[in-house]
Design an enzyme around this catalytic site. Structure first.
Site, mmCIF file in Angstrom:
data_model
loop_
_atom_site.group_PDB
_atom_site.id
_atom_site.type_symbol
_atom_site.label_atom_id
_atom_site.label_comp_id
_atom_site.label_asym_id
_atom_site.label_seq_id
_atom_site.Cartn_x
_atom_site.Cartn_y
_atom_site.Cartn_z
ATOM 1 N N ASP A 100 17.082 12.249 31.779
ATOM 2 C CA ASP A 100 16.924 13.375 30.864
ATOM 3 C C ASP A 100 15.666 14.168 31.205
ATOM 4 O O ASP A 100 15.007 13.926 32.208
ATOM 5 C CB ASP A 100 16.882 12.871 29.424
ATOM 6 C CG ASP A 100 17.420 13.908 28.451
ATOM 7 O OD1 ASP A 100 17.579 15.071 28.858
ATOM 8 O OD2 ASP A 100 17.673 13.564 27.288
ATOM 9 N N LYS A 101 15.337 15.075 30.352
ATOM 10 C CA LYS A 101 14.228 16.003 30.554
ATOM 11 C C LYS A 101 12.928 15.275 30.867
ATOM 12 O O LYS A 101 12.514 14.374 30.133
ATOM 13 C CB LYS A 101 14.050 16.867 29.302
ATOM 14 C CG LYS A 101 12.878 17.824 29.365
ATOM 15 C CD LYS A 101 12.751 18.600 28.076
ATOM 16 C CE LYS A 101 11.523 19.503 28.092
ATOM 17 N NZ LYS A 101 11.378 20.242 26.815
#
Length: 519
Positions: free
Chosen positions: A235-236
């Site tokens: 993810d980010k």
């Protein structure tokens, strides 16, 4: 077949068209053809073969001879008299003034008479002019003219086009790529086709694959055409040192070098191996290993005021941390460590093989430690919540019994640690290696030779990014301030309704991206 015809001042030959200023008169007798060359006052009669010899001398090459006339059943007429035996024109002949005839004997001029060189000079001048035009237009390599008119491409461009055509003919093969990247500035690994608002790691990877000639451009738009599959979604802000992706590509020469030439320096392809045609990097993966790098002051007790740069982790605290992390080993119901999973959802049960915290080390005058966790698969936010709950217990915000409660059906509020320090270290394909690793056709998916490259990449890009971002943004220090807001004795529903704003600030940090099985 008429080879030469009278057409004003233009003589047309099969495959050749030249300008001759003299008037030409065609004379045909039976199967043989003759040609009068000259003016009405004086002319000479040439056969087709003789005229071809004359033109051949003028052009400097031998012209093709006419095809022989097929024999006929009826008798052939007498051949035309030779030019040497033609009589001079008779002054009494009424046709002499208009068209030369052969009714009166005359002496045949030589091939080198005054009229033939004049014609030869004109023909040679015309041929030289056309040859010059042909030579200027037949140049293979020419640059683009300044006036903007299109011109032929450079030789190097032609070579590149030939190489591209050769690449298009190469068959596609199923491979895996070993990737390493720093996730800062990216919104995760997985590509969102049709949405350019959030940049992902796969966006840069697919562009590099297209530009290097490994895949067609339409495969970049529809990744299913190349059977693309990543082993784990990050993810980010999450980095990776051992990410694996499987896909079908053209095995061009120097493929790794060409792909890396089109990638930024913080994304590298470190290895490539051939796999079976039905290989899927996500489904064939037996286990995944993550690491989480964090400053050690996160383990300092809440009642002790410490300075972040001066804090050092003692042996007793480290042992307690490892005791708590060891409780995660085995199969447990982690529905409280992710979202949208109920306590009776079978997919919420996950198997953890090992989890421990290594020895601390100092970087940039700040002490850090790395937590390693290996499991079959992880759900979204699972690792970050596992670490966040251990930190809350060590710091004295939650009791140790909350671990047992979190695995039950009760909904427990579990804090989520920042995503900055999370790194995908390695993926494991033990079953695949046992079946195909030694079959003589495929290699085992082990990256022993690439370990040095992985270590260099982490020291050069991943660790400096985590350390510098932590010092500048203080993500861990800011997150620790939100722990008192959590009520670990109440259900998660009550805490979410009473503390919506702090939860939103924590979620803004990003997720761990371990949701390889959560859709």
């Amino acid at each position: 077949m008429t080879v030469l015809e009278c057409a004003g001042t233009r003589v047309q030959e099969v495959g050749l068209s030249k300008v001759i200023p003299q008037t030409l008169v065609t004379a045909s007798t039976g199967a043989r053809r003759a040609l009068r060359l000259g003016t009405p006052e004086q002319s000479w009669l040439y056969t087709e073969r003789e005229l071809r010899e004359v033109l051949g001398l003028l052009y400097g090459r031998r012209l093709p001879q006419p095809a022989p006339v097929p024999s006929r059943r009826f008798p052939q007429p007498a051949p035309l008299p030779s030019r040497r035996s033609l009589p001079p024109p008779s002054p009494q002949c009424p046709r002499a003034a208009a068209v030369p005839c052969t009714c009166a004997p005359r002496a045949a001029p030589s091939l080198r008479s005054a009229r033939v060189p004049t014609m030869a000079e004109d023909l040679i001048a015309a041929v030289a002019s056309q040859t010059k035009r042909l030579n200027s237009s037949s140049e293979v390599v020419q640059r683009l003219e300044e006036n903007g008119h299109p011109n032929k491409k450079l030789k190097s461009d032609a070579d590149e086009e030939d190489a591209e055509d050769q690449n298009k003919k190469l068959p596609k093969r199923k491979i895996v790529l070993l990737m390493a990247y720093s996730g800062k500035g990216y919104h995760g690994m997985q590509r969102n086709v049709g949405s350019s608002q959030f940049k992902t790691i796969e966006d840069d990877l697919v562009c590099a694959l297209v530009q290097s000639g490994c895949i067609p451009e339409n495969h970049g738009e529809d990744m299913k055409k190349m059977s693309f599959q990543r082993c784990a979604r990050t993810d980010k802000g999450v980095s990776a040192a051992g990410q694996i992706v499987s896909l079908k590509v053209r095995l061009i020469d120097d493929i790794l070098e060409k792909i890396n030439n089109h990638l930024p320096s913080h994304i590298r392809i470190l290895g490539l191996k051939r796999v079976t045609g039905g290989f899927n990097s996500k489904n064939k993966c037996d286990a995944r290993t993550y690491s989480y790098m964090l400053p050690t002051f996160a383990f300092a007790h809440k009642d002790h005021e410490v300075q972040e740069e001066l804090y050092r982790l003692d042996r007793e605290t480290l042992e307690r941390v490892n005791q708590l992390l060891a409780c995660y080993k085995g199969t447990h119901n982690f529905h409280n460590f992710t979202s949208q999973k109920g306590p009776r959802d079978p997919s919420a049960k996950r198997y953890i093989m090992e989890m421990y915290c290594g020895e601390s080390f100092v970087r940039e005058n700040m002490e850090f430690a790395v937590i390693q966790v290996k499991g079959q698969s992880f759900m979204m936010h699972q690792i970050r919540k596992m670490i966040g709950l251990v930190i809350a217990i060590v710091k004295g915000y939650a009791a140790e019994s909350i671990l047992e409660r979190s695995w039950g059906e009760e909904k427990v509020d579990v804090p989520k640690a920042p995503g900055l320090g999370l790194v995908l270290e390695k993926v494991h394909f033990e079953k695949y290696n046992r079946r195909f690793g030694n079959d003589g056709l495929h290699e085992p998916l082990e990256w022993t030779e690439e370990e040095e490259k992985i270590a260099v990449f982490k020291e050069q890009y991943i660790y400096p990014t985590i350390i510098n971002t932590e010092r500048e943004e203080k993500s861990m220090a800011n997150w620790l301030k939100t722990l008192p807001i959590h009520d670990f004795n109440s259900s998660a529903v009550e805490v979410q309704t009473n503390n919506k704003n702090p939860k939103k600030s924590s979620d803004a940090e990003g997720s761990d991206g371990c949701g390889d099985d959560s859709d």
